[in-house]
Design a protein around this motif. Structure first.
Motif, PDB file in Angstrom:
ATOM      1  N   ARG A 183       0.828  -1.204   0.000  1.00 44.66           N
ATOM      2  CA  ARG A 183       0.000   0.000   0.000  1.00 44.66           C
ATOM      3  C   ARG A 183       0.864   1.257   0.000  1.00 44.66           C
ATOM      4  NH1 ARG A 183      -5.409   0.016   1.113  1.00 44.66           N
ATOM      5  NH2 ARG A 183      -6.353  -2.047   1.283  1.00 44.66           N
ATOM      6  N   ILE A 184       1.910   1.238   0.808  1.00 47.01           N
ATOM      7  CA  ILE A 184       2.803   2.393   0.882  1.00 47.01           C
ATOM      8  C   ILE A 184       3.474   2.635  -0.462  1.00 47.01           C
ATOM      9  CG2 ILE A 184       4.973   3.234   1.896  1.00 47.01           C
ATOM     10  CD1 ILE A 184       4.039   1.889   4.525  1.00 47.01           C
ATOM     11  N   GLU A 185       3.971   1.571  -1.077  1.00 51.25           N
ATOM     12  CA  GLU A 185       4.614   1.696  -2.387  1.00 51.25           C
ATOM     13  C   GLU A 185       3.617   2.224  -3.426  1.00 51.25           C
ATOM     14  OE1 GLU A 185       7.941   0.990  -3.499  1.00 51.25           O
ATOM     15  OE2 GLU A 185       8.208   1.220  -1.335  1.00 51.25           O
ATOM     16  N   ASP A 186       2.411   1.690  -3.416  1.00 47.54           N
ATOM     17  CA  ASP A 186       1.400   2.111  -4.387  1.00 47.54           C
ATOM     18  C   ASP A 186       1.031   3.582  -4.206  1.00 47.54           C
ATOM     19  OD1 ASP A 186       1.360  -0.384  -5.492  1.00 47.54           O
ATOM     20  OD2 ASP A 186      -0.506  -1.025  -4.517  1.00 47.54           O
ATOM     21  N   ALA A 187       0.846   3.983  -2.941  1.00 45.69           N
ATOM     22  CA  ALA A 187       0.458   5.367  -2.666  1.00 45.69           C
ATOM     23  C   ALA A 187       1.547   6.340  -3.089  1.00 45.69           C
ATOM     24  CB  ALA A 187       0.132   5.540  -1.184  1.00 45.69           C
ATOM     25  N   LEU A 188       2.805   6.016  -2.788  1.00 48.39           N
ATOM     26  CA  LEU A 188       3.910   6.895  -3.150  1.00 48.39           C
ATOM     27  C   LEU A 188       4.122   6.926  -4.661  1.00 48.39           C
ATOM     28  CD1 LEU A 188       6.482   6.146  -0.306  1.00 48.39           C
ATOM     29  CD2 LEU A 188       4.980   8.123  -0.563  1.00 48.39           C
ATOM     30  N   THR A 189       3.893   5.808  -5.322  1.00 48.97           N
ATOM     31  CA  THR A 189       3.985   5.781  -6.783  1.00 48.97           C
ATOM     32  C   THR A 189       2.893   6.640  -7.398  1.00 48.97           C
ATOM     33  OG1 THR A 189       4.952   3.561  -6.772  1.00 48.97           O
ATOM     34  CG2 THR A 189       3.926   4.292  -8.825  1.00 48.97           C
ATOM     35  N   THR A 190       1.696   6.577  -6.841  1.00 44.80           N
ATOM     36  CA  THR A 190       0.567   7.353  -7.343  1.00 44.80           C
ATOM     37  C   THR A 190       0.849   8.848  -7.311  1.00 44.80           C
ATOM     38  OG1 THR A 190      -1.039   5.654  -6.680  1.00 44.80           O
ATOM     39  CG2 THR A 190      -1.884   7.890  -6.971  1.00 44.80           C
ATOM     40  N   VAL A 191       1.523   9.327  -6.255  1.00 42.69           N
ATOM     41  CA  VAL A 191       1.801  10.762  -6.124  1.00 42.69           C
ATOM     42  C   VAL A 191       3.216  11.120  -6.584  1.00 42.69           C
ATOM     43  CG1 VAL A 191       0.150  10.970  -4.238  1.00 42.69           C
ATOM     44  CG2 VAL A 191       2.573  10.590  -3.709  1.00 42.69           C
ATOM     45  N   ASP A 192       3.899  10.156  -7.226  1.00 47.82           N
ATOM     46  CA  ASP A 192       5.239  10.367  -7.767  1.00 47.82           C
ATOM     47  C   ASP A 192       6.234  10.794  -6.680  1.00 47.82           C
ATOM     48  OD1 ASP A 192       7.137  10.350  -9.786  1.00 47.82           O
ATOM     49  OD2 ASP A 192       6.803  12.446 -10.331  1.00 47.82           O
ATOM     50  N   MET A 193       6.203  10.090  -5.529  1.00 46.48           N
ATOM     51  CA  MET A 193       7.109  10.407  -4.424  1.00 46.48           C
ATOM     52  C   MET A 193       7.867   9.171  -3.943  1.00 46.48           C
ATOM     53  SD  MET A 193       7.264  13.614  -3.656  1.00 46.48           S
ATOM     54  CE  MET A 193       7.906  13.589  -1.977  1.00 46.48           C
ATOM     55  N   ARG A 194       7.859   8.123  -4.752  1.00 45.89           N
ATOM     56  CA  ARG A 194       8.493   6.873  -4.318  1.00 45.89           C
ATOM     57  C   ARG A 194       9.987   7.048  -4.053  1.00 45.89           C
ATOM     58  NH1 ARG A 194       8.095   1.164  -7.675  1.00 45.89           N
ATOM     59  NH2 ARG A 194       9.124  -0.174  -6.120  1.00 45.89           N
ATOM     60  N   GLU A 195      10.650   7.843  -4.870  1.00 42.44           N
ATOM     61  CA  GLU A 195      12.090   8.014  -4.706  1.00 42.44           C
ATOM     62  C   GLU A 195      12.450   8.835  -3.464  1.00 42.44           C
ATOM     63  OE1 GLU A 195      13.386  11.754  -7.369  1.00 42.44           O
ATOM     64  OE2 GLU A 195      12.486  10.119  -8.510  1.00 42.44           O
ATOM     65  N   HIS A 196      11.441   9.443  -2.841  1.00 44.46           N
ATOM     66  CA  HIS A 196      11.678  10.259  -1.643  1.00 44.46           C
ATOM     67  C   HIS A 196      11.225   9.552  -0.361  1.00 44.46           C
ATOM     68  CE1 HIS A 196      12.713  13.816  -4.019  1.00 44.46           C
ATOM     69  NE2 HIS A 196      11.666  13.541  -4.781  1.00 44.46           N
ATOM     70  N   LYS A 197      10.972   8.254  -0.431  1.00 41.08           N
ATOM     71  CA  LYS A 197      10.353   7.575   0.714  1.00 41.08           C
ATOM     72  C   LYS A 197      11.200   7.597   1.981  1.00 41.08           C
ATOM     73  CE  LYS A 197      11.804   2.944  -0.816  1.00 41.08           C
ATOM     74  NZ  LYS A 197      11.306   1.608  -1.250  1.00 41.08           N
ATOM     75  N   ASP A 198      12.510   7.782   1.859  1.00 37.17           N
ATOM     76  CA  ASP A 198      13.375   7.826   3.037  1.00 37.17           C
ATOM     77  C   ASP A 198      13.785   9.247   3.410  1.00 37.17           C
ATOM     78  OD1 ASP A 198      13.457   5.010   3.439  1.00 37.17           O
ATOM     79  OD2 ASP A 198      14.887   4.831   1.777  1.00 37.17           O
ATOM     80  N   SER A 199      13.144  10.233   2.774  1.00 35.05           N
ATOM     81  CA  SER A 199      13.449  11.637   3.056  1.00 35.05           C
ATOM     82  C   SER A 199      12.626  12.143   4.237  1.00 35.05           C
ATOM     83  CB  SER A 199      13.152  12.503   1.827  1.00 35.05           C
ATOM     84  OG  SER A 199      13.941  12.119   0.727  1.00 35.05           O
ATOM     85  N   TYR A 200      13.186  13.132   4.932  1.00 35.81           N
ATOM     86  CA  TYR A 200      12.467  13.803   6.018  1.00 35.81           C
ATOM     87  C   TYR A 200      11.820  15.085   5.473  1.00 35.81           C
ATOM     88  CZ  TYR A 200      14.664  10.670   9.380  1.00 35.81           C
ATOM     89  OH  TYR A 200      15.058   9.550  10.085  1.00 35.81           O
ATOM     90  N   PRO A 201      10.764  15.557   6.105  1.00 38.05           N
ATOM     91  CA  PRO A 201      10.053  16.740   5.606  1.00 38.05           C
ATOM     92  C   PRO A 201      10.936  17.953   5.350  1.00 38.05           C
ATOM     93  CG  PRO A 201       8.739  15.670   7.281  1.00 38.05           C
ATOM     94  CD  PRO A 201      10.059  14.953   7.256  1.00 38.05           C
ATOM     95  N   GLU A 202      11.955  18.152   6.173  1.00 39.38           N
ATOM     96  CA  GLU A 202      12.811  19.324   5.998  1.00 39.38           C
ATOM     97  C   GLU A 202      13.551  19.316   4.654  1.00 39.38           C
ATOM     98  OE1 GLU A 202      15.696  19.352   9.102  1.00 39.38           O
ATOM     99  OE2 GLU A 202      16.679  17.493   8.455  1.00 39.38           O
ATOM    100  N   ASN A 203      13.649  18.159   4.035  1.00 43.79           N
ATOM    101  CA  ASN A 203      14.347  18.042   2.758  1.00 43.79           C
ATOM    102  C   ASN A 203      13.403  18.043   1.558  1.00 43.79           C
ATOM    103  OD1 ASN A 203      16.917  17.791   4.028  1.00 43.79           O
ATOM    104  ND2 ASN A 203      16.451  15.647   4.487  1.00 43.79           N
ATOM    105  N   LEU A 204      12.136  18.331   1.790  1.00 37.03           N
ATOM    106  CA  LEU A 204      11.139  18.336   0.719  1.00 37.03           C
ATOM    107  C   LEU A 204      10.674  19.754   0.423  1.00 37.03           C
ATOM    108  CD1 LEU A 204       8.868  15.373   1.920  1.00 37.03           C
ATOM    109  CD2 LEU A 204      10.774  15.259   0.283  1.00 37.03           C
ATOM    110  N   SER A 205      10.309  19.988  -0.823  1.00 34.00           N
ATOM    111  CA  SER A 205       9.707  21.268  -1.190  1.00 34.00           C
ATOM    112  C   SER A 205       8.256  21.308  -0.706  1.00 34.00           C
ATOM    113  CB  SER A 205       9.746  21.446  -2.707  1.00 34.00           C
ATOM    114  OG  SER A 205       8.861  20.526  -3.337  1.00 34.00           O
ATOM    115  N   GLY A 206       7.634  22.484  -0.807  1.00 33.29           N
ATOM    116  CA  GLY A 206       6.236  22.601  -0.394  1.00 33.29           C
ATOM    117  C   GLY A 206       5.328  21.694  -1.187  1.00 33.29           C
ATOM    118  N   GLY A 207       5.568  21.625  -2.496  1.00 38.79           N
ATOM    119  CA  GLY A 207       4.751  20.754  -3.338  1.00 38.79           C
ATOM    120  C   GLY A 207       4.944  19.292  -3.023  1.00 38.79           C
ATOM    121  N   GLU A 208       6.184  18.909  -2.729  1.00 43.99           N
ATOM    122  CA  GLU A 208       6.465  17.518  -2.369  1.00 43.99           C
ATOM    123  C   GLU A 208       5.817  17.148  -1.044  1.00 43.99           C
ATOM    124  OE1 GLU A 208      10.797  17.024  -4.627  1.00 43.99           O
ATOM    125  OE2 GLU A 208      10.703  17.722  -2.550  1.00 43.99           O
ATOM    126  N   LYS A 209       5.844  18.070  -0.098  1.00 44.43           N
ATOM    127  CA  LYS A 209       5.184  17.807   1.190  1.00 44.43           C
ATOM    128  C   LYS A 209       3.682  17.588   0.989  1.00 44.43           C
ATOM    129  CE  LYS A 209       8.405  20.536   3.994  1.00 44.43           C
ATOM    130  NZ  LYS A 209       8.574  21.772   4.796  1.00 44.43           N
TER     131      LYS A 209
END
Length: 226
Positions: free
Chosen positions: A125-151
Motif C-alpha cells: 500500500r505504501i509503495e502504491d500510494a507513493l507511486t501514485t503521487v510520484d514520491m516513491r524516490e523520496h520515501k526515506d526523506s524527512y520533511p525538511e528536505n522536501l519542497s512545499g509541493g512535495e510535502k
C-alpha cells in the motif's frame, strides 16, 4: 451516483446571549468520483461546511447521509469509525511529522486506520500510494528536505493510503506557488478520475476551478450558485 447528502445543514455559534448563524440551511449532494469545488468570499461558511460534512465539527440542525447511513444520528464513535475508514483529508499545510520519513508518515496513518493489514499488504500500500503521487524516490526523506509541493504530495498519499471514498481538501494549494499548485490540483483531479474518489475542495484560487466538474458558490452561509 449520489454518495453523500447534506440536507438543511445549519450551524450557529453562541457569543454570550447572542447567536450567530454561520450556515443557513445547506442542501448539497456529492456524486461518486466527482470533484466539487466550494468557493466564496472569506466568512461565507465554506470551511465550516467542509468540516461539518467531514464529521470534524458538530452541526446545529439538519442531516448528513453517507452511503445510506445517517451520520447525524450516530454517536461520536460511529462518526469516528466512518471517518477512519472512508474519509481522507488534505489541508492548506501538509502537517507532516518532522522526525518521520515519508514512508514512516504513511506507516503511522496505517497504524491509526480502522482496518488492519498484514505486513506485506502494508508495504504494498505504501509503495502504491507513493507511486501514485510520484514520491516513491523520496520515501526515506524527512520533511525538511522536501519542497512545499512535495510535502503536499506526501499529505495526499497519506490521505488516500486507506482507499477512502471521499477526499476533503481545504485550500490544498493556498501555501504553494502557481507551478506547484497546478501539480497538486492535477494530482487531485487524477485521483478523482482514476480511483473514483469523490472530492470536496474549498479553494480561493480561481485557476483551480477549471479542474472541477462542479462549482458550488457560497455567500453568507447559503449556496447561491451551482
Amino acid at each position: 451516483m449520489s454518495l453523500f447528502q447534506l440536507e438543511d445543514i445549519k450551524k450557529e455559534f453562541k457569543h454570550g446571549s447572542t447567536k450567530e448563524q454561520i450556515l443557513k440551511g445547506i442542501d448539497l449532494e456529492l456524486n461518486k468520483g466527482e470533484l466539487t469545488a466550494l468557493v466564496g468570499a472569506s466568512g461565507s461558511g465554506k470551511s465550516t461546511l467542509l468540516t461539518i460534512a467531514a464529521g470534524l465539527q458538530d452541526l446545529s440542525d439538519g442531516s448528513i447521509t453517507f452511503g445510506g447511513k445517517n451520520m447525524s444520528a450516530m454517536n461520536a464513535e460511529g462518526v469516528r469509525e466512518i471517518r477512519a475508514k472512508h474519509f481522507g483529508f488534505v489541508f492548506q499545510h501538509a502537517h507532516l511529522v518532522p522526525f518521520l520519513t515519508v514512508r514512516e508518515q504513511l506507516e503511522l496513518m496505517l497504524d491509526t486506520a480502522e482496518t488492519k493489514w498484514s505486513k506485506k499488504s502494508r508495504a504494498a500500500r505504501i509503495e502504491d500510494a507513493l507511486t501514485t503521487v510520484d514520491m516513491r524516490e523520496h520515501k526515506d526523506s524527512y520533511p525538511e528536505n522536501l519542497s512545499g509541493g512535495e510535502k503536499q504530495r506526501v499529505a495526499i498519499a497519506r490521505a488516500i493510503i486507506h482507499e477512502p471514498q471521499i477526499l476533503f481538501a481545504d485550500e490544498p494549494t493556498a501555501s504553494l506557488d502557481s507551478k506547484r499548485s497546478v501539480e497538486v490540483i492535477e494530482l487531485i483531479e487524477r485521483l478523482a478520475r482514476e480511483l473514483n474518489i469523490t472530492v470536496l475542495m474549498v479553494t480561493h484560487d480561481n485557476d483551480m476551478l477549471e479542474y472541477a466538474e462542479r462549482i458550488v458558490e457560497m455567500k453568507d452561509g447559503k449556496i447561491i450558485e451551482f
